[in-house]
Design a protein around this motif. Sequence first.
Motif, PDB file in Angstrom:
ATOM      1  N   GLY A 115       0.802  -1.125  -0.199  1.00 38.60           N
ATOM      2  CA  GLY A 115       0.543   0.032   0.211  1.00 38.60           C
ATOM      3  C   GLY A 115       0.622   1.790  -0.489  1.00 38.60           C
ATOM      4  O   GLY A 115      -0.255   1.823   0.290  1.00 38.60           O
ATOM      5  N   SER A 116       2.035   1.091  -0.097  1.00 36.63           N
ATOM      6  CA  SER A 116       2.647   2.296  -0.171  1.00 36.63           C
ATOM      7  C   SER A 116       3.098   3.317  -0.840  1.00 36.63           C
ATOM      8  O   SER A 116       3.907   4.015  -1.730  1.00 36.63           O
ATOM      9  CB  SER A 116       4.335   1.788   0.665  1.00 36.63           C
ATOM     10  OG  SER A 116       5.304   1.268   0.154  1.00 36.63           O
ATOM     11  N   HIS A 117       3.350   2.070  -2.552  1.00 37.89           N
ATOM     12  CA  HIS A 117       3.223   2.775  -4.073  1.00 37.89           C
ATOM     13  C   HIS A 117       2.237   2.243  -4.790  1.00 37.89           C
ATOM     14  O   HIS A 117       1.597   1.078  -4.903  1.00 37.89           O
ATOM     15  CB  HIS A 117       4.853   2.239  -4.306  1.00 37.89           C
ATOM     16  CG  HIS A 117       5.123   3.177  -5.100  1.00 37.89           C
ATOM     17  ND1 HIS A 117       4.926   2.809  -6.513  1.00 37.89           N
ATOM     18  CD2 HIS A 117       6.506   3.668  -5.317  1.00 37.89           C
ATOM     19  CE1 HIS A 117       5.157   3.260  -7.778  1.00 37.89           C
ATOM     20  NE2 HIS A 117       6.505   4.001  -6.832  1.00 37.89           N
ATOM     21  N   ALA A 118       1.728   3.777  -5.758  1.00 42.29           N
ATOM     22  CA  ALA A 118       0.893   3.688  -6.296  1.00 42.29           C
ATOM     23  C   ALA A 118       1.025   2.352  -7.515  1.00 42.29           C
ATOM     24  O   ALA A 118       0.347   2.161  -7.763  1.00 42.29           O
ATOM     25  CB  ALA A 118       0.966   4.673  -7.255  1.00 42.29           C
ATOM     26  N   ASP A 119       2.205   1.767  -8.117  1.00 42.77           N
ATOM     27  CA  ASP A 119       2.215   0.510  -9.045  1.00 42.77           C
ATOM     28  C   ASP A 119       3.603  -0.146  -7.804  1.00 42.77           C
ATOM     29  O   ASP A 119       4.439  -0.738  -8.446  1.00 42.77           O
ATOM     30  CB  ASP A 119       3.103   1.548  -9.846  1.00 42.77           C
ATOM     31  CG  ASP A 119       3.399   0.880 -11.662  1.00 42.77           C
ATOM     32  OD1 ASP A 119       2.964  -0.081 -11.306  1.00 42.77           O
ATOM     33  OD2 ASP A 119       4.193   1.359 -11.818  1.00 42.77           O
ATOM     34  N   GLU A 120       3.008  -0.439  -7.021  1.00 41.35           N
ATOM     35  CA  GLU A 120       3.928  -1.795  -6.211  1.00 41.35           C
ATOM     36  C   GLU A 120       4.269  -3.086  -6.765  1.00 41.35           C
ATOM     37  O   GLU A 120       5.104  -3.137  -6.780  1.00 41.35           O
ATOM     38  CB  GLU A 120       3.047  -1.457  -4.909  1.00 41.35           C
ATOM     39  CG  GLU A 120       3.169  -3.115  -4.111  1.00 41.35           C
ATOM     40  CD  GLU A 120       2.401  -3.115  -2.822  1.00 41.35           C
ATOM     41  OE1 GLU A 120       1.992  -4.212  -1.843  1.00 41.35           O
ATOM     42  OE2 GLU A 120       1.397  -1.671  -2.214  1.00 41.35           O
ATOM     43  N   GLU A 121       2.872  -3.339  -7.162  1.00 38.41           N
ATOM     44  CA  GLU A 121       2.650  -4.406  -8.101  1.00 38.41           C
ATOM     45  C   GLU A 121       4.251  -4.510  -9.450  1.00 38.41           C
ATOM     46  O   GLU A 121       4.704  -5.987  -9.204  1.00 38.41           O
ATOM     47  CB  GLU A 121       2.139  -4.917  -8.811  1.00 38.41           C
ATOM     48  CG  GLU A 121       1.530  -6.880  -8.860  1.00 38.41           C
ATOM     49  CD  GLU A 121       0.355  -7.003  -9.807  1.00 38.41           C
ATOM     50  OE1 GLU A 121       0.753  -7.828 -11.039  1.00 38.41           O
ATOM     51  OE2 GLU A 121      -0.295  -6.559  -9.474  1.00 38.41           O
ATOM     52  N   SER A 122       3.457  -3.460 -10.126  1.00 37.02           N
ATOM     53  CA  SER A 122       5.019  -3.719 -11.189  1.00 37.02           C
ATOM     54  C   SER A 122       6.369  -3.196 -10.314  1.00 37.02           C
ATOM     55  O   SER A 122       7.624  -3.935 -10.657  1.00 37.02           O
ATOM     56  CB  SER A 122       4.645  -1.842 -11.858  1.00 37.02           C
ATOM     57  OG  SER A 122       5.673  -2.406 -12.846  1.00 37.02           O
ATOM     58  N   VAL A 123       6.931  -2.418  -9.531  1.00 39.92           N
ATOM     59  CA  VAL A 123       8.042  -2.377  -9.238  1.00 39.92           C
ATOM     60  C   VAL A 123       8.474  -3.642  -8.226  1.00 39.92           C
ATOM     61  O   VAL A 123       9.183  -3.926  -8.480  1.00 39.92           O
ATOM     62  CB  VAL A 123       8.064  -1.187  -7.683  1.00 39.92           C
ATOM     63  CG1 VAL A 123       8.941  -1.396  -7.140  1.00 39.92           C
ATOM     64  CG2 VAL A 123       7.482  -0.190  -8.690  1.00 39.92           C
ATOM     65  N   ASN A 124       7.609  -4.077  -7.114  1.00 45.67           N
ATOM     66  CA  ASN A 124       8.269  -5.265  -6.977  1.00 45.67           C
ATOM     67  C   ASN A 124       8.413  -6.717  -7.846  1.00 45.67           C
ATOM     68  O   ASN A 124       9.700  -7.119  -7.646  1.00 45.67           O
ATOM     69  CB  ASN A 124       7.157  -6.011  -5.906  1.00 45.67           C
ATOM     70  CG  ASN A 124       6.836  -5.517  -4.455  1.00 45.67           C
ATOM     71  OD1 ASN A 124       7.575  -4.357  -4.605  1.00 45.67           O
ATOM     72  ND2 ASN A 124       5.547  -5.450  -3.912  1.00 45.67           N
ATOM     73  N   LYS A 125       7.496  -6.416  -9.217  1.00 42.74           N
ATOM     74  CA  LYS A 125       8.386  -7.696 -10.096  1.00 42.74           C
ATOM     75  C   LYS A 125       9.491  -7.671 -10.708  1.00 42.74           C
ATOM     76  O   LYS A 125      10.216  -8.377 -10.895  1.00 42.74           O
ATOM     77  CB  LYS A 125       7.316  -7.573 -11.311  1.00 42.74           C
ATOM     78  CG  LYS A 125       7.289  -8.456 -12.401  1.00 42.74           C
ATOM     79  CD  LYS A 125       6.405  -8.322 -13.131  1.00 42.74           C
ATOM     80  CE  LYS A 125       6.462  -9.644 -14.259  1.00 42.74           C
ATOM     81  NZ  LYS A 125       4.620  -9.782 -15.107  1.00 42.74           N
ATOM     82  N   GLN A 126       9.927  -5.831 -10.504  1.00 38.43           N
ATOM     83  CA  GLN A 126      11.009  -5.399 -11.753  1.00 38.43           C
ATOM     84  C   GLN A 126      12.006  -5.592 -10.255  1.00 38.43           C
ATOM     85  O   GLN A 126      13.467  -6.084 -10.715  1.00 38.43           O
ATOM     86  CB  GLN A 126      10.821  -3.991 -12.110  1.00 38.43           C
ATOM     87  CG  GLN A 126      12.271  -3.827 -12.523  1.00 38.43           C
ATOM     88  CD  GLN A 126      12.457  -2.028 -12.710  1.00 38.43           C
ATOM     89  OE1 GLN A 126      11.082  -1.820 -13.426  1.00 38.43           O
ATOM     90  NE2 GLN A 126      13.484  -1.679 -13.490  1.00 38.43           N
ATOM     91  N   LEU A 127      12.281  -5.923  -9.202  1.00 37.26           N
ATOM     92  CA  LEU A 127      12.895  -5.826  -8.458  1.00 37.26           C
ATOM     93  C   LEU A 127      13.682  -7.241  -7.979  1.00 37.26           C
ATOM     94  O   LEU A 127      15.025  -7.256  -7.688  1.00 37.26           O
ATOM     95  CB  LEU A 127      12.727  -4.874  -6.696  1.00 37.26           C
ATOM     96  CG  LEU A 127      12.493  -3.508  -7.009  1.00 37.26           C
ATOM     97  CD1 LEU A 127      11.977  -2.704  -6.058  1.00 37.26           C
ATOM     98  CD2 LEU A 127      13.851  -3.166  -7.491  1.00 37.26           C
ATOM     99  N   ASN A 128      12.190  -8.150  -7.951  1.00 36.26           N
ATOM    100  CA  ASN A 128      13.251  -9.593  -8.446  1.00 36.26           C
ATOM    101  C   ASN A 128      12.939 -10.318  -9.733  1.00 36.26           C
ATOM    102  O   ASN A 128      12.446 -11.685  -9.049  1.00 36.26           O
ATOM    103  CB  ASN A 128      11.973  -9.857  -7.357  1.00 36.26           C
ATOM    104  CG  ASN A 128      11.776  -9.319  -5.334  1.00 36.26           C
ATOM    105  OD1 ASN A 128      12.538  -9.811  -4.968  1.00 36.26           O
ATOM    106  ND2 ASN A 128      10.653  -8.444  -5.498  1.00 36.26           N
ATOM    107  N   ASP A 129      12.861  -9.829 -10.340  1.00 39.31           N
ATOM    108  CA  ASP A 129      13.330 -10.313 -11.613  1.00 39.31           C
ATOM    109  C   ASP A 129      14.785 -10.709 -12.226  1.00 39.31           C
ATOM    110  O   ASP A 129      14.885  -9.161 -12.115  1.00 39.31           O
ATOM    111  CB  ASP A 129      12.266  -9.891 -12.754  1.00 39.31           C
ATOM    112  CG  ASP A 129      12.773 -10.459 -14.346  1.00 39.31           C
ATOM    113  OD1 ASP A 129      14.155 -10.632 -13.749  1.00 39.31           O
ATOM    114  OD2 ASP A 129      11.719 -10.716 -14.494  1.00 39.31           O
ATOM    115  N   LYS A 130      15.457 -11.258 -11.965  1.00 42.42           N
ATOM    116  CA  LYS A 130      17.236 -11.614 -12.191  1.00 42.42           C
ATOM    117  C   LYS A 130      17.128 -10.308 -13.376  1.00 42.42           C
ATOM    118  O   LYS A 130      18.745  -9.504 -13.472  1.00 42.42           O
ATOM    119  CB  LYS A 130      18.021 -12.533 -12.328  1.00 42.42           C
ATOM    120  CG  LYS A 130      18.133 -13.407 -10.500  1.00 42.42           C
ATOM    121  CD  LYS A 130      18.824 -14.761 -10.445  1.00 42.42           C
ATOM    122  CE  LYS A 130      18.467 -15.529  -9.212  1.00 42.42           C
ATOM    123  NZ  LYS A 130      19.248 -16.766  -9.531  1.00 42.42           N
TER     124      LYS A 130
END
Length: 159
Positions: A115-130
């Motif tokens: 809930g802390s970022h408007a594009d949370e899902e996209s940011v998380n996906k990018q940060l955890n994709d090698k």
Amino acid sequence: MTLGLINANPVVHAKKERIARVDDLPHADDAVDPLEIYDFVRDIRDPEHPYSLEQLSVLSEESITVDEKLGRILITFTPTIQHCTMATVIGLCLREKLKNCFPPHFKVDIKVSPGSHADEESVNKQLNDKERVAAAMENPNLRQLVDECLYSIHVTTLT
């Protein structure tokens, strides 16, 4: 090219006192301690401001969890604003700082707090994709920004 600050007046908090440790590096043995991880990453400079992630409350001791049984480290961070355009850069800084610092059986996940970022899902996906992380770190401008956040001198007092 300089863009205007997204969050021109962030709330800045005092740094916490460091706890004296026998070993400076988090990989001294196979035991992984959340406080040890926090001490290792707390001084990363925010990409937009001359303050550390700790000073801006982007990161805290409580935002790091370790599951020894599953071999997982989870770091959640909270951008200063919901539409922070630097959230991915902050995550890349965390990942780069932690690279090769922990026993190889540990998997590190970095996420924005729910809930802390408007594009949370996209940011998380990018940060955890090698592959995405590797491609991002090959960009010379992004690499330079990450390096500046990791290796610059921090403001240590509140003005």
